[in-house]
Design an enzyme around this catalytic site. Structure first.
Site, PDB file in Angstrom:
ATOM      1  N   GLU A 160       0.730  -1.056  -0.005  1.00 33.45           N
ATOM      2  CA  GLU A 160       0.003  -0.064  -0.027  1.00 33.45           C
ATOM      3  C   GLU A 160       0.697   1.238   0.192  1.00 33.45           C
ATOM      4  OE1 GLU A 160      -2.796  -0.549   3.179  1.00 33.45           O
ATOM      5  OE2 GLU A 160      -4.034  -1.898   2.250  1.00 33.45           O
ATOM      6  N   GLU A 194      -5.779  -7.739  -1.297  1.00 35.63           N
ATOM      7  CA  GLU A 194      -6.359  -7.745   0.183  1.00 35.63           C
ATOM      8  C   GLU A 194      -7.698  -7.345   0.034  1.00 35.63           C
ATOM      9  OE1 GLU A 194      -3.548  -5.806   3.193  1.00 35.63           O
ATOM     10  OE2 GLU A 194      -5.417  -4.983   4.242  1.00 35.63           O
TER      11      GLU A 194
END
Length: 792
Positions: A185, A268
């Site tokens: 991320e 995810e």
């Protein structure tokens, strides 16, 4: 809807014909009859699997500390084929000595060139997964990195070498990693990804595919102008493609990602309670394909093997935060995963046209996805009717070479709290001429499959209990470079090392010597130890300061908010100069000094003993058998012990002991019906504040002392009180200055009821409410679960 156009319309509704960002909306429709043709000749993308993430971070920490047989039972539920979740994709964290959500995963290379391939628990977990399912696919991804990497620059050759060293360690454990990502991320550096591909190839890992970039679909936008980048990346992965903490009604991708020729993954998703998250779970893995052609899925996290005072303590496929008791909980999310993983395998093909779509052509009715086996005969269809209230009928025909034989049916009632209603085999369906019909009940998951051999694991958890005191650990029973049991590193890394400063044996040492490259905010290095339900105790620890600075001894370490510097706890802080303080640190990252002073300097490379004791609101700090200070504070009534340093000093610790003290019993009132705690809203100490239900968090506003005079005290001065000494049904229960009245006296009974002495009526959650904010009152005792309370 014209039936002659059903196949085309179904594809358009699912997004499989779309070219841009998909955001399909639909008005709720009445329950419908859906005609479905499962045609083995109309194939879509290749299925890459459903699974979960261990890491990001520390989420699997306590699993390794579980006793047998419970540890093996949990592992079987997660990985064993035809038993539980049967996870097909397992992402392991490449640790970096920094907190990556719920803890700090240890690095295999704390300092340059010193590689430890037996670090932590991720390699152990990978071994356990592969032992149960040799076909599981392993993914690796770092969230953080040691501070020496690239002089603080993650996108460096150091990081590529670091990843390669981790892959070599994994290989030494018999773990052949299939995929590796960049930085969780945190976007991407395109040149670095190309260099990673070169580095992997040169190190003998040419078969390891790169996932880019675990942040968004933007990398696909660069492929046209950068074919080398396109060639370097094997999979495009993005997070929460169906929304973060949403009900996952719809999912999205981009035209460039869809046309890239790469598999698209929800690398995810989840972040939801292992029970309450079941609807978005099954919607994501169904609608992710329908709306966005996603073909691989990993839930965050695999398991919540962390203590319940930490964030996300019930999030995952199951939770296991009590290794001393062996207790665990198998979540509905786990069975949602089983509905796919027990009936399909990576390498199967999705089936398009009307074989996959929305029931009745409307997403409000639910969705279904079909896949076929490489044998071109077996097939599986997964249906979800989440959010519906009426039955629906499906009329199915099978064609294109697929089996027209018996179809096995398994179902989960997502609205039921009874585990006997989850993942239950139903009556088989026997097609006639390749056709069959089935009635679907509301709010269910159904899997219909021609495969066989599926089963539901039946291991049962023991009852939970606290970690008994006294508790001690001298660290001599561990091999070097291990994490002692029942410790949870929050920042930095605490490992067993040979004792220094003239002491023999093994000690605990903080071994990350500098600030890491963090994924979330920085904090002092510290580790938590033991049971959050500990109340009155003294924690004792020997300390050897290796560098100038300050060590911290933690007690009653209570609720932690993200990031980890928001750890509620009392701290004894002692400097090498002899300065000391007793500090209350809050979960808003504020400090209140309760007492402070100076004693003789501790100096460096010498051993000293610190103690921090609690008895009710009395806090006592001791250094080398001399009490240096006391304080009185009732803010935190219970919590773990812990140890840390201010910064990243590599100090050592030895001879941990936690011994019980006498004092008033502090505990919560946890509603049997709601699972939530009696709570004084907003930490108010104002007379007349009415109590309400709230998520249990161990705060001072949820911690009650039962006195010999039958009072239930909060904050040490306020009593649980019936307003106006009323005896009427519905009278509010509030806090008030303790005055000895019978409206402030309560009988806490063995059956869980809490009965007012003055009223003879039960402490009651209004109208059987279970939601946060439900007000508390008295009501005629009726045996309802909204009138029963656990003292734990």
């Amino acid at each position: 809807m014209h039936r002659a156009r059903r196949g085309l319309v179904a594809l358009a509704a699912t997004g499989l014909l779309a070219t841009g960002v998909v955001a399909v909306s639909a008005a709720p429709a009445a329950a419908a009859t859906t005609t479905i043709n499962v045609n083995g000749g109309i194939v879509g993308r290749t299925f890459d699997g459903v699974g979960a993430i261990s890491g990001g971070g520390g989420n699997s920490r306590l699993l390794v500390d579980y006793p047998e047989p419970q540890r093996s039972q949990i592992l079987d539920y997660l990985f064993k084929p035809n038993y539980g979740a049967a996870v097909q994709l397992l992402k392991l964290e490449i640790g970096g000595d920094a907190n990556s959500t719920d803890g700090s995963e240890p690095s295999h290379e704390h300092v340059r060139g010193d590689i430890n391939c037996n670090v932590g628990y991720e390699f152990w977990l990978g071994e356990q997964a592969l032992a149960r399912n040799p076909n599981i696919r392993i993914v690796a991804l770092p969230w953080a990195a040691p501070g020496w990497i690239g002089g603080g620059n993650f996108w460096s050759q150091d990081m590529i070498d670091y990843d390669v060293a981790w892959l070599n360690c994994a290989k030494g454990h018999g773990i052949n990693v299939n995929y590796i990502g960049g930085w969780n991320e945190r976007g991407h550096d395109s040149g670095w990804y190309k260099n990673l591909r070169t580095g992997l190839n040169n190190a003998g890992f040419s078969s390891v595919q790169i996932v880019g970039d675990d942040s968004g679909w933007g990398m696909a936008d660069e492929f046209g102008a950068d074919p080398a980048l396109k060639n370097a990346v094997g999979v495009l992965g993005n997070h929460y493609v169906c929304g973060y903490l949403s009900q996952a009604d719809s999912c999205s991708t981009t035209s460039n990602a869809r046309s890239s020729g790469k598999p698209l993954w929800a690398s995810e998703f989840g972040s939801q309670d292992d029970m309450a998250g079941v609807v978005p779970y099954i919607r994501t893995v169904n609608r992710g394909y329908l709306d966005a052609e996603i073909s691989g899925y990993m839930n965050w996290p695999l398991i919540a093997a962390i203590t319940p005072n930490l964030p996300y303590s019930t999030v995952g496929l199951m939770d296991a935060g009590s290794p001393w008791s062996g207790a665990y909980r198998v979540g509905k999310n786990l069975w949602a995963n089983a509905h796919y993983a027990q009936f399909t395998q990576p390498g199967w093909k999705y089936l398009n046209s009307s074989a996959s779509g929305y029931l009745g052509g409307n997403r409000a009715n639910g969705s279904y996805v079909s896949l076929k086996s490489p044998n071109n005969t077996d097939y599986t269809t997964v249906y979800e009717t989440s959010g519906t209230t009426a039955t629906q009928t499906i009329n199915v025909t099978v064609s294109g070479g697929l089996s027209t034989g018996t179809v096995h049916v398994w179902a989960t009632d997502m609205g039921s709290s009874n585990p006997n209603d989850w993942f239950v085999r139903q009556a088989d369906v026997n097609p006639s001429g390749g056709a069959y019909s089935l009635t679907l009940q509301p709010n269910r998951i159904y899997t219909l499959s021609t495969t066989s051999g599926q089963a539901k694991g039946n291991a049962a958890s023991p009852a939970g209990n606290g970690l008994a005191l006294p508790y001690s650990d001298n660290f001599d029973g561990y091999a070097q470079r291990k994490q002692p049991k029942y410790t949870e590193d929050m920042q930095g890394s605490f490992e067993t090392r040979a004792c220094a400063a003239g002491r023999s044996g093994t000690c605990l040492q903080q071994v990350a010597p500098q600030r890491p490259i963090n994924w979330q905010d920085d904090s002092d290095a510290f580790t938590l130890i033991g049971d959050p339900s500990w109340t009155n105790y003294t924690v004792s620890l020997d300390v050897n300061m290796q560098q100038a600075g300050t060590v911290t001894l933690l007690g009653r370490a209570n609720v932690q908010n993200r990031p980890q510097n928001r750890q509620a706890a009392y701290q004894l802080r002692v400097s090498d100069t002899g300065a000391w303080s007793i500090v209350r640190h809050s979960n808003t990252n504020t400090d209140t000094t309760l007492a402070s002073g100076t004693r003789a300097a501790l100096g460096l490379n010498t051993w000293h003993n610190l103690k921090l004791g609690f008895s009710g609101g009395q806090i006592t700090a001791t250094v080398d058998a001399t009490v240096v200070g006391t304080a009185n504070d009732f803010t935190y009534g219970s919590g773990q012990a812990g140890v840390g340093v201010v910064g990243y000093q590599t100090d050592q610790f030895d001879n941990l002991s936690v011994t019980a003290n006498s004092g008033p019993v502090l505990s919560v009132l946890r509603g049997i019906g709601s699972g939530r705690c009696a709570d004084v809203p907003a930490l108010s100490q104002t007379n007349g504040t009415q109590l309400a239900l709230w998520d249990c968090n161990g705060g001072a506003n949820q911690t009650f002392t039962q006195t010999a005079s039958k009072q239930l005290q909060v904050y040490g001065t306020k009593c649980l009180d019936v307003a106006g000494a009323s005896t009427a049904d519905g009278a509010k229960v509030q806090i008030w200055d303790c005055n000895g009245g019978t409206n402030q006296q309560w009988n806490v009974n063995a059956d869980g009821t809490v009965v007012g002495v003055g009223s003879g009526k039960c402490l009651d959650a209004t109208a059987n409410g279970t939601a946060n904010g439900t007000l508390l009152e008295i009501w005629t005792c009726n045996g309802g679960d909204n009138q029963k309370w656990a003292r734990s």
